[in-house]
Design a protein around this motif. Structure first.
Motif, PDB file in Angstrom:
ATOM      1  N   THR A  73       5.504  -5.852   6.203  1.00 54.39           N
ATOM      2  CA  THR A  73       5.630  -7.265   6.619  1.00 54.39           C
ATOM      3  C   THR A  73       6.321  -8.093   5.469  1.00 54.39           C
ATOM      4  O   THR A  73       6.376  -9.220   5.633  1.00 54.39           O
ATOM      5  CB  THR A  73       4.254  -7.846   7.098  1.00 54.39           C
ATOM      6  OG1 THR A  73       3.541  -8.041   5.954  1.00 54.39           O
ATOM      7  CG2 THR A  73       3.795  -7.315   8.036  1.00 54.39           C
ATOM      8  N   ASP A  74       6.448  -7.490   4.293  1.00 52.37           N
ATOM      9  CA  ASP A  74       6.848  -8.198   3.204  1.00 52.37           C
ATOM     10  C   ASP A  74       8.526  -8.045   3.024  1.00 52.37           C
ATOM     11  O   ASP A  74       9.135  -8.572   2.181  1.00 52.37           O
ATOM     12  CB  ASP A  74       6.447  -7.618   1.860  1.00 52.37           C
ATOM     13  CG  ASP A  74       6.472  -6.247   1.822  1.00 52.37           C
ATOM     14  OD1 ASP A  74       6.819  -5.245   2.674  1.00 52.37           O
ATOM     15  OD2 ASP A  74       6.659  -5.766   0.568  1.00 52.37           O
ATOM     16  N   VAL A  86      19.597   2.724   1.501  1.00 48.50           N
ATOM     17  CA  VAL A  86      19.057   1.776   2.353  1.00 48.50           C
ATOM     18  C   VAL A  86      18.388   0.885   1.180  1.00 48.50           C
ATOM     19  O   VAL A  86      17.668   1.470   0.326  1.00 48.50           O
ATOM     20  CB  VAL A  86      17.964   2.421   3.044  1.00 48.50           C
ATOM     21  CG1 VAL A  86      17.208   1.389   3.869  1.00 48.50           C
ATOM     22  CG2 VAL A  86      18.527   3.271   4.078  1.00 48.50           C
ATOM     23  N   THR A  87      18.563  -0.484   1.107  1.00 45.31           N
ATOM     24  CA  THR A  87      17.893  -1.502   0.207  1.00 45.31           C
ATOM     25  C   THR A  87      17.014  -2.298   1.257  1.00 45.31           C
ATOM     26  O   THR A  87      17.529  -2.752   2.281  1.00 45.31           O
ATOM     27  CB  THR A  87      18.843  -2.072  -0.398  1.00 45.31           C
ATOM     28  OG1 THR A  87      19.638  -2.758   0.399  1.00 45.31           O
ATOM     29  CG2 THR A  87      19.649  -1.192  -1.417  1.00 45.31           C
ATOM     30  N   ALA A  88      15.901  -2.553   0.717  1.00 42.65           N
ATOM     31  CA  ALA A  88      14.995  -3.656   1.303  1.00 42.65           C
ATOM     32  C   ALA A  88      14.541  -4.947   0.419  1.00 42.65           C
ATOM     33  O   ALA A  88      14.314  -4.522  -0.765  1.00 42.65           O
ATOM     34  CB  ALA A  88      13.825  -2.892   1.991  1.00 42.65           C
ATOM     35  N   ALA A 100      11.454   4.443   8.429  1.00 39.71           N
ATOM     36  CA  ALA A 100      10.478   5.170   7.485  1.00 39.71           C
ATOM     37  C   ALA A 100      10.080   4.161   6.549  1.00 39.71           C
ATOM     38  O   ALA A 100       9.085   4.038   6.076  1.00 39.71           O
ATOM     39  CB  ALA A 100      10.662   6.414   7.209  1.00 39.71           C
ATOM     40  N   LEU A 101      11.066   3.431   5.899  1.00 36.20           N
ATOM     41  CA  LEU A 101      10.953   2.478   4.774  1.00 36.20           C
ATOM     42  C   LEU A 101      10.166   1.387   5.124  1.00 36.20           C
ATOM     43  O   LEU A 101       9.598   0.679   4.278  1.00 36.20           O
ATOM     44  CB  LEU A 101      12.371   2.318   4.136  1.00 36.20           C
ATOM     45  CG  LEU A 101      12.462   1.460   2.939  1.00 36.20           C
ATOM     46  CD1 LEU A 101      11.659   2.042   1.740  1.00 36.20           C
ATOM     47  CD2 LEU A 101      13.761   1.124   2.615  1.00 36.20           C
ATOM     48  N   THR A 102      10.596   0.984   6.558  1.00 36.42           N
ATOM     49  CA  THR A 102      10.017  -0.423   6.702  1.00 36.42           C
ATOM     50  C   THR A 102       8.768  -0.482   7.716  1.00 36.42           C
ATOM     51  O   THR A 102       8.163  -1.397   8.042  1.00 36.42           O
ATOM     52  CB  THR A 102      11.097  -1.189   7.701  1.00 36.42           C
ATOM     53  OG1 THR A 102      11.563  -0.597   8.641  1.00 36.42           O
ATOM     54  CG2 THR A 102      12.254  -1.482   6.682  1.00 36.42           C
ATOM     55  N   GLU A 103       8.273   0.912   8.140  1.00 32.92           N
ATOM     56  CA  GLU A 103       7.149   1.053   8.942  1.00 32.92           C
ATOM     57  C   GLU A 103       5.858   0.293   8.469  1.00 32.92           C
ATOM     58  O   GLU A 103       5.505   0.452   7.397  1.00 32.92           O
ATOM     59  CB  GLU A 103       6.895   2.470   9.130  1.00 32.92           C
ATOM     60  CG  GLU A 103       5.843   2.611  10.467  1.00 32.92           C
ATOM     61  CD  GLU A 103       5.797   4.140  10.606  1.00 32.92           C
ATOM     62  OE1 GLU A 103       4.706   4.516  11.254  1.00 32.92           O
ATOM     63  OE2 GLU A 103       6.377   5.012  10.003  1.00 32.92           O
ATOM     64  N   GLY A 104       5.505  -0.710   9.080  1.00 34.09           N
ATOM     65  CA  GLY A 104       4.130  -1.263   8.547  1.00 34.09           C
ATOM     66  C   GLY A 104       4.302  -2.167   7.640  1.00 34.09           C
ATOM     67  O   GLY A 104       3.386  -2.817   7.032  1.00 34.09           O
ATOM     68  N   GLY A 158       0.712  -1.188   0.171  1.00 30.60           N
ATOM     69  CA  GLY A 158      -0.004  -0.092   0.034  1.00 30.60           C
ATOM     70  C   GLY A 158       0.872   1.415  -0.106  1.00 30.60           C
ATOM     71  O   GLY A 158       0.253   2.413  -0.160  1.00 30.60           O
ATOM     72  N   LEU A 159       2.068   1.146   0.034  1.00 30.34           N
ATOM     73  CA  LEU A 159       2.877   2.340   0.066  1.00 30.34           C
ATOM     74  C   LEU A 159       2.916   2.970  -1.444  1.00 30.34           C
ATOM     75  O   LEU A 159       3.418   2.102  -2.444  1.00 30.34           O
ATOM     76  CB  LEU A 159       4.371   2.166   0.726  1.00 30.34           C
ATOM     77  CG  LEU A 159       4.612   1.855   2.119  1.00 30.34           C
ATOM     78  CD1 LEU A 159       5.876   1.679   2.539  1.00 30.34           C
ATOM     79  CD2 LEU A 159       4.148   3.173   2.809  1.00 30.34           C
ATOM     80  N   PRO A 160       3.013   3.997  -1.867  1.00 32.88           N
ATOM     81  CA  PRO A 160       3.151   4.604  -3.000  1.00 32.88           C
ATOM     82  C   PRO A 160       4.657   4.215  -3.372  1.00 32.88           C
ATOM     83  O   PRO A 160       5.594   4.480  -2.340  1.00 32.88           O
ATOM     84  CB  PRO A 160       2.770   6.178  -2.960  1.00 32.88           C
ATOM     85  CG  PRO A 160       2.491   6.539  -1.537  1.00 32.88           C
ATOM     86  CD  PRO A 160       2.705   5.208  -0.905  1.00 32.88           C
TER      87      PRO A 160
END
Length: 167
Positions: free
Chosen positions: A34-35, A107-109, A28-32, A4-6
């Motif tokens: 779960t993926d 920062v990479t996710a 901020a990148l990971t807030e909320g 759901g994040l833009p």
């Protein structure tokens, strides 16, 4: 888009004069989310190199406004094409930066650590060689305007390991 994040918040680049908080950027990148299974952060700092017995007082970083952000986005798009990233942030500072201050953040996710580590290394290697930033050294006792920092062969070699040049 993911969870759901833009896309603009999930994948972003910024050039700014102000210091940044690496932990806050990653949070901020990971807030909320779960993926995400792995976050890799790299923070580059200004160090007090000593040349000819004179320590560095500051670096003056200049950039080509507009072009710097465009090139950073291009590098980020290439990383996204190569690895399964679920988010990434790249922040680069300009202006006068003293030893101990932050200069750059990547920062990479990703779902897994291998992709997050590889993408972060790729981004830094290509930022060092392709993004239009220039550094000038400020050292006490110098009578000139400072010395521009030359590009390093080691940075080019690091970028070459990722294959063909971007573009």
């Amino acid at each position: 888009m993911s969870d759901g994040l833009p896309a603009s918040e999930t994948f972003s680049v910024r050039v700014q004069a102000e210091p940044f908080d690496a932990a806050a950027e990653a949070a901020a990148l990971t807030e909320g989310r779960t993926d995400i299974g792995a976050i890799v952060t790299f923070t580059g700092l200004c160090r007090a190199d000593v040349k000819d017995g004179v320590p560095l007082a500051a670096l003056h970083l200049e950039h080509y406004p507009g072009m710097a952000e465009e090139e950073m986005r291009r590098i980020l798009d290439e990383a996204r094409a190569r690895w399964p990233l679920q988010g990434a942030r790249v922040v680069h500072r300009f202006g006068r930066i003293v030893p101990g201050e932050v200069i750059v953040l990547v920062v990479t996710a990703s779902p897994h650590r291998g992709a997050a580590f590889s993408a972060a290394e790729f981004l830094m290697d290509w930022l060092k060689t392709n993004a239009p930033f220039w550094k000038k050294e400020e050292r006490p006792g110098r009578t000139d305007d400072g010395a521009w920092v030359e590009a390093k062969d080691a940075d080019d070699t690091a970028a070459e390991r990722w294959g063909k040049a971007l573009g």
